[in-house]
Enzyme design. Structure first.
Site, PDB file in Angstrom:
ATOM      1  N   ARG A 227      -3.221   4.731  -2.107  1.00  0.00           N
ATOM      2  CA  ARG A 227      -3.060   3.395  -1.536  1.00  0.00           C
ATOM      3  C   ARG A 227      -2.801   2.323  -2.601  1.00  0.00           C
ATOM      4  O   ARG A 227      -1.980   1.436  -2.416  1.00  0.00           O
ATOM      5  CB  ARG A 227      -4.334   3.053  -0.766  1.00  0.00           C
ATOM      6  CG  ARG A 227      -4.489   1.589  -0.325  1.00  0.00           C
ATOM      7  CD  ARG A 227      -5.850   1.416   0.351  1.00  0.00           C
ATOM      8  NE  ARG A 227      -6.232   0.025   0.538  1.00  0.00           N
ATOM      9  CZ  ARG A 227      -6.096  -0.649   1.682  1.00  0.00           C
ATOM     10  NH1 ARG A 227      -5.536  -0.071   2.722  1.00  0.00           N
ATOM     11  NH2 ARG A 227      -6.519  -1.904   1.777  1.00  0.00           N
TER      12      ARG A 227
ATOM     13  N   GLU B 185       1.401  -4.919  11.068  1.00  0.00           N
ATOM     14  CA  GLU B 185       0.853  -3.569  10.984  1.00  0.00           C
ATOM     15  C   GLU B 185       1.694  -2.738  11.944  1.00  0.00           C
ATOM     16  O   GLU B 185       1.568  -2.867  13.157  1.00  0.00           O
ATOM     17  CB  GLU B 185      -0.626  -3.545  11.406  1.00  0.00           C
ATOM     18  CG  GLU B 185      -1.562  -4.266  10.457  1.00  0.00           C
ATOM     19  CD  GLU B 185      -1.867  -3.454   9.197  1.00  0.00           C
ATOM     20  OE1 GLU B 185      -1.509  -2.263   9.153  1.00  0.00           O
ATOM     21  OE2 GLU B 185      -2.463  -4.020   8.264  1.00  0.00           O
TER      22      GLU B 185
ATOM     23  N   HIS C 100       0.854  -1.197   0.000  1.00  0.00           N
ATOM     24  CA  HIS C 100       0.000   0.000   0.000  1.00  0.00           C
ATOM     25  C   HIS C 100       0.888   1.244   0.000  1.00  0.00           C
ATOM     26  O   HIS C 100       1.703   1.434   0.897  1.00  0.00           O
ATOM     27  CB  HIS C 100      -0.939  -0.007   1.209  1.00  0.00           C
ATOM     28  CG  HIS C 100      -1.967  -1.094   1.143  1.00  0.00           C
ATOM     29  ND1 HIS C 100      -2.331  -1.852   2.234  1.00  0.00           N
ATOM     30  CD2 HIS C 100      -2.697  -1.564   0.092  1.00  0.00           C
ATOM     31  CE1 HIS C 100      -3.260  -2.728   1.859  1.00  0.00           C
ATOM     32  NE2 HIS C 100      -3.487  -2.582   0.575  1.00  0.00           N
TER      33      HIS C 100
ATOM     34  N   GLU D 247       1.799   3.802   3.026  1.00  0.00           N
ATOM     35  CA  GLU D 247       2.327   3.278   4.292  1.00  0.00           C
ATOM     36  C   GLU D 247       3.854   3.329   4.277  1.00  0.00           C
ATOM     37  O   GLU D 247       4.534   2.312   4.205  1.00  0.00           O
ATOM     38  CB  GLU D 247       1.775   1.851   4.502  1.00  0.00           C
ATOM     39  CG  GLU D 247       0.242   1.844   4.581  1.00  0.00           C
ATOM     40  CD  GLU D 247      -0.396   0.463   4.489  1.00  0.00           C
ATOM     41  OE1 GLU D 247       0.331  -0.546   4.543  1.00  0.00           O
ATOM     42  OE2 GLU D 247      -1.646   0.394   4.366  1.00  0.00           O
TER      43      GLU D 247
ATOM     44  N   HIS E  10       2.993  -3.593   6.724  1.00  0.00           N
ATOM     45  CA  HIS E  10       1.949  -2.601   6.483  1.00  0.00           C
ATOM     46  C   HIS E  10       1.946  -1.585   7.624  1.00  0.00           C
ATOM     47  O   HIS E  10       2.701  -1.711   8.581  1.00  0.00           O
ATOM     48  CB  HIS E  10       0.581  -3.285   6.438  1.00  0.00           C
ATOM     49  CG  HIS E  10       0.412  -4.230   5.286  1.00  0.00           C
ATOM     50  ND1 HIS E  10      -0.285  -3.904   4.163  1.00  0.00           N
ATOM     51  CD2 HIS E  10       0.864  -5.498   5.090  1.00  0.00           C
ATOM     52  CE1 HIS E  10      -0.265  -4.919   3.312  1.00  0.00           C
ATOM     53  NE2 HIS E  10       0.422  -5.903   3.856  1.00  0.00           N
TER      54      HIS E  10
END
Length: 376
Positions: A193, A337, A135, A138, A263
């Site tokens: 994104r 994440e 993405h 990020e 991510h």
């Protein structure tokens, strides 16, 4: 009221009692805030001037990055061009441990570079795949991928754990998976994104590269509409970036024992499944690897990560790279994440790159060493 949803990634995941992060254009706040008050929805303004925060990250770059590559600064965000120059440089200067190659080309024709890091100690070695930047917005992802390579090269001589890792394994590291989208996030829209493929019917660009894999494709948590952030694409592996990486992983599936994808943001360590609530066959091994990795990460700065199956820990999403890797025989598949939990969101300040990467490094080393021990 047009808002850009930051967390969760799709409106389907918004339910009563969840915290939702949205970005609103400056002129919209006048209408949005009274609306939220009327609806009795509590809100907090986390950043009142996003433009300023963006300029702090991308402005004034020339004086910070134009030093020689030996003085490459790992504590700032780098453009695609800078990252690719850095990869070429390492390929030339560290040929004993680094080999750079391309797995294909992006939609806009950019090479999809991967660094193979490890000691050429024996003909056949197991491997770990690491990708960052699926993405585009990020940015802490690509920063971590570069940090990992730096740590590997700098500590290989002095750290027994790192020496063991690079002697017994190869690491395939892809610092920027979604090269077109990442470039676009630097030049046009910081909060882009998706990929940048064109949709002729809708004049919308891009596909969510983490909904485009051939595993329960375009089911729950993905959208059929080309203008949505979670658009799954016209068919699985429609994106050349996804197709190229999937082809590489399929070809090396016997060798690759772990798949790690980075991510942001949520501070979580996720493992399969993402597309359904069901326990994976090797749950005990994966769960204990995650538990230990999260504890190792916390030991650096006390930052707590939640961990567990992606479907129940974050939300259900289909067509993800992690599920696909697992389904294709890679026994350890994880999605990180990274920081934070929403205060800065995608605009994690550069001063937090070092602590974020330092703690994440501990988790990755932990998972890797777990992999080298047999788990039953």
């Amino acid at each position: 009221l047009q808002v850009d949803l930051w967390q969760p990634s799709s409106p389907f995941h918004i339910v009563e009692g969840t915290v939702t992060d949205v970005r609103v254009p400056q002129n919209t706040t006048r209408n949005l805030l009274p609306y939220l008050q009327q609806a009795n929805i509590q809100y907090t303004i986390l950043m009142s001037d996003l433009q300023k925060a963006i300029e702090n990250q991308t402005g004034l770059r020339s004086y910070r990055t134009r030093r020689s590559l030996s003085g490459y600064n790992y504590e700032v965000y780098h453009s695609l061009e800078e990252i690719q120059d850095w990869m070429h440089h390492l390929n030339r200067t560290h040929s004993d441990l680094v080999h750079m190659f391309s797995v294909g080309k992006s939609y806009e024709g950019r090479p999809l570079y991967v660094l193979k890091v490890g000691k050429r100690s024996r003909p056949y070695k197991k491997a770990v795949w690491i990708d960052c930047g699926i993405h585009a917005r990020e940015w802490i992802g690509p920063a971590f991928c570069q940090w990992f390579v730096k740590e590997a090269l700098q500590t290989y001589q002095t750290d027994p754990a790192m020496r063991k890792m690079l002697t017994q394994l190869y690491f395939y590291i892809m610092p920027v998976f979604n090269v077109d989208g990442y470039h676009f996030s630097w030049t046009n829209d910081r909060f882009w994104r998706k990929t940048r493929s064109k949709n002729t019917r809708f004049h919308c660009h891009g596909v969510d590269a983490n909904r485009n894999w051939k595993v329960k494709w375009c089911d729950e948590g993905a959208s059929f509409h080309p203008c949505d952030d979670t658009y799954c694409g016209p068919f699985p592996e429609s994106e050349p970036e996804v197709k190229a990486v999937a082809h590489f992983l399929r070809k090396h599936r016997k060798q690759i024992k772990a798949y790690l994808s980075f991510h942001a943001y949520a501070q979580m360590l996720l493992y399969p499944y993402s597309y359904k609530y069901e326990t994976i066959p090797n749950f005990n091994c994966v769960e204990s690897a995650a538990y230990n990795a999260v504890n190792a990460l916390q030991s650096a700065y006390g930052v707590r990560y939640r961990y567990g199956p992606a479907s129940s820990t974050l939300y259900v999403s289909s067509g993800s790279s992690m599920d696909w890797a697992y389904k294709n025989g890679i026994p350890y598949a994880f999605a990180f994440e990274l920081r934070d939990t929403g205060h800065f969101g995608f605009l994690l300040p550069e001063m937090l790159i070092k602590p974020t990467c330092t703690e994440t490094m501990l988790a990755v080393k932990n998972i890797t060493l777990h992999l080298l021990k047999k788990c039953h």
